[in-house]
Design a protein around this motif. Structure first.
Motif, PDB file in Angstrom:
ATOM      1  N   MET A   1      24.270  77.444  28.802  1.00 40.98           N
ATOM      2  CA  MET A   1      25.725  77.589  28.984  1.00 40.98           C
ATOM      3  C   MET A   1      26.022  79.011  29.471  1.00 40.98           C
ATOM      4  SD  MET A   1      28.646  75.727  27.578  1.00 40.98           S
ATOM      5  CE  MET A   1      29.768  76.017  26.225  1.00 40.98           C
ATOM      6  N   LYS A   2      26.613  79.111  30.648  1.00 39.35           N
ATOM      7  CA  LYS A   2      26.890  80.434  31.213  1.00 39.35           C
ATOM      8  C   LYS A   2      28.380  80.733  31.161  1.00 39.35           C
ATOM      9  CE  LYS A   2      23.194  79.773  34.504  1.00 39.35           C
ATOM     10  NZ  LYS A   2      23.346  78.403  34.974  1.00 39.35           N
ATOM     11  N   ARG A   4      30.527  80.974  33.557  1.00 42.34           N
ATOM     12  CA  ARG A   4      31.370  80.135  34.408  1.00 42.34           C
ATOM     13  C   ARG A   4      31.626  78.768  33.771  1.00 42.34           C
ATOM     14  NH1 ARG A   4      26.441  79.771  37.772  1.00 42.34           N
ATOM     15  NH2 ARG A   4      27.138  81.488  39.054  1.00 42.34           N
ATOM     16  N   ASP A   5      30.669  78.292  32.949  1.00 43.34           N
ATOM     17  CA  ASP A   5      30.903  77.030  32.235  1.00 43.34           C
ATOM     18  C   ASP A   5      32.067  77.173  31.278  1.00 43.34           C
ATOM     19  OD1 ASP A   5      28.638  75.270  33.064  1.00 43.34           O
ATOM     20  OD2 ASP A   5      27.511  77.011  32.370  1.00 43.34           O
ATOM     21  N   LEU A   8      35.359  77.385  33.113  1.00 43.67           N
ATOM     22  CA  LEU A   8      35.804  76.090  33.634  1.00 43.67           C
ATOM     23  C   LEU A   8      36.336  75.196  32.514  1.00 43.67           C
ATOM     24  CD1 LEU A   8      35.968  74.499  36.315  1.00 43.67           C
ATOM     25  CD2 LEU A   8      33.842  73.404  35.670  1.00 43.67           C
TER      26      LEU A   8
ATOM     27  N   LEU B  99      25.425  74.970  39.630  1.00 42.94           N
ATOM     28  CA  LEU B  99      26.116  76.148  39.104  1.00 42.94           C
ATOM     29  C   LEU B  99      26.416  76.012  37.622  1.00 42.94           C
ATOM     30  CD1 LEU B  99      28.712  76.821  41.967  1.00 42.94           C
ATOM     31  CD2 LEU B  99      26.793  78.270  41.328  1.00 42.94           C
ATOM     32  N   PHE B 100      26.457  74.758  37.141  1.00 43.04           N
ATOM     33  CA  PHE B 100      26.982  74.543  35.803  1.00 43.04           C
ATOM     34  C   PHE B 100      25.952  73.946  34.845  1.00 43.04           C
ATOM     35  CE2 PHE B 100      30.628  74.444  38.676  1.00 43.04           C
ATOM     36  CZ  PHE B 100      31.401  75.424  38.109  1.00 43.04           C
ATOM     37  N   ALA B 101      26.180  74.168  33.566  1.00 40.21           N
ATOM     38  CA  ALA B 101      25.291  73.664  32.533  1.00 40.21           C
ATOM     39  C   ALA B 101      25.567  72.185  32.254  1.00 40.21           C
ATOM     40  CB  ALA B 101      25.468  74.479  31.257  1.00 40.21           C
ATOM     41  N   HIS B 102      24.673  71.565  31.475  1.00 40.70           N
ATOM     42  CA  HIS B 102      24.828  70.143  31.117  1.00 40.70           C
ATOM     43  C   HIS B 102      26.197  69.869  30.518  1.00 40.70           C
ATOM     44  CE1 HIS B 102      20.559  71.313  30.476  1.00 40.70           C
ATOM     45  NE2 HIS B 102      20.356  70.259  31.237  1.00 40.70           N
ATOM     46  N   VAL B 103      26.637  70.789  29.666  1.00 37.95           N
ATOM     47  CA  VAL B 103      27.901  70.587  28.944  1.00 37.95           C
ATOM     48  C   VAL B 103      29.060  70.414  29.915  1.00 37.95           C
ATOM     49  CG1 VAL B 103      29.501  71.639  27.322  1.00 37.95           C
ATOM     50  CG2 VAL B 103      27.057  71.866  26.957  1.00 37.95           C
ATOM     51  N   THR B 104      29.109  71.254  30.937  1.00 38.46           N
ATOM     52  CA  THR B 104      30.216  71.194  31.888  1.00 38.46           C
ATOM     53  C   THR B 104      30.162  69.905  32.700  1.00 38.46           C
ATOM     54  OG1 THR B 104      30.020  73.571  32.002  1.00 38.46           O
ATOM     55  CG2 THR B 104      31.412  72.538  33.640  1.00 38.46           C
TER      56      THR B 104
END
Lengths: 116, 164
Positions: A1-2, A4-5, A8, B99-104
């Motif tokens: 989890m970064k 930007r996540d 968003l 760009l995004f993780a699994h969660v997103t």
């Protein structure tokens, strides 16, 4: 989890909460309810008169009591429309997906032609 | 297609169907149609990362039809199909950006599922009034999406060495 996540997801939540607040804050006391089946208006009832009305040939039972409308029974198994509780503010809606039925509160600006 | 892969995809369909059934046995969490956890999406997020977009789409659509025939009605199948399709497209595109993780990805899937179902309900019932539920569904969809995404990420981590 970064980062930007988180940004968003947080912005999605912020939009949702903003929409929720707009809906909650702009509603006002309704004058009556409109019953629609399949998008066609089948009845209108005033919220100022108490009464019990079978809707759509008895698939759902509408009760109006002390200015609030709610459904007491439905012929579907999960009875989500009954669990949706009482509505009295403009725009509030009870939905019964299986019977394609909606009960929506309208305000005073709409013409009321009473069926009761 | 290798036999092992055929067997694995079959297992994924079975698993997602079981999760659909389990979810249908849980009493409604809130008085708004569409508020749910989206358990089958654990399988979809997992597959998207482990197997691929095409296979995920096939399994997801087959699940909708099989669950619809077994436990649902033609109408409930239409709602599920709209939700599943929109959710799939969104998750595949978001995953492609890298760009995004699994969660997103999972959150996007959850919310798009809700949007698809509400849009279908608006068309079926010919009223826009149901869009009134959208804010609540956005919030519940985000929370469910986070939980489902975290679960899928955990499973992916543990099955990291599994080869197909």
């Amino acid at each position: 989890m970064k980062k930007r996540d988180i940004i968003l997801i947080a912005s999605i939540l912020a939009i949702a909460i903003a929409l929720f607040l707009i809906v909650e804050l702009t509603k006002e006391e309704g004058a009556g309810v409109t019953v629609k089946v399949d998008g066609v208006k089948i009845a209108e009832y005033s919220l100022s008169a108490n009464g019990t009305y079978p809707l759509n040939g008895g698939t759902n039972i509408l009760v109006i009591e002390n200015g609030k409308a709610y459904l007491t029974d439905a012929n579907c198994p999960d009875k989500l429309c009954v669990h949706q509780g009482k509505i009295s503010m403009t725009g509030e809606t009870i939905t019964c997906l299986p019977n394609k039925l909606t009960v929506t509160v309208f305000g005073t600006e709409q013409s009321v032609d009473l069926v009761s | 297609m290798k036999t092992k892969k055929v067997a694995f995809l079959g297992m994924c369909i079975a698993l997602s169907m079981i999760l659909s059934f389990v979810e249908s046995q849980i009493p409604p969490l809130a008085a708004v149609p569409g508020v749910k956890m989206g358990l089958p999406n654990i399988v979809m997020v997992f597959m998207l990362y482990k197997v691929g977009a095409k296979e995920t789409a096939i399994v997801s659509i087959l699940r909708v039809f099989l669950v619809g025939i077994l436990f649902g009605t033609p109408l409930s199948m239409i709602y599920s199909l709209a939700g599943a399709t929109l959710s799939l497209i969104g998750m595949i595109l978001l995953k492609k950006t890298n760009l995004f993780a699994h969660v997103t990805v999972s959150v996007a899937g959850g919310i798009l599922h809700n949007i698809g179902q509400i849009a279908t309900a608006c068309i079926v019932m010919e009223t826009a009034q149901i869009a009134y539920y959208l804010p609540v569904l956005f919030i519940s969809g985000t929370i469910a999406g986070i939980l489902i995404g975290l679960t899928a990420a955990m499973i992916l981590k543990r099955l990291d060495k599994m080869k197909l």
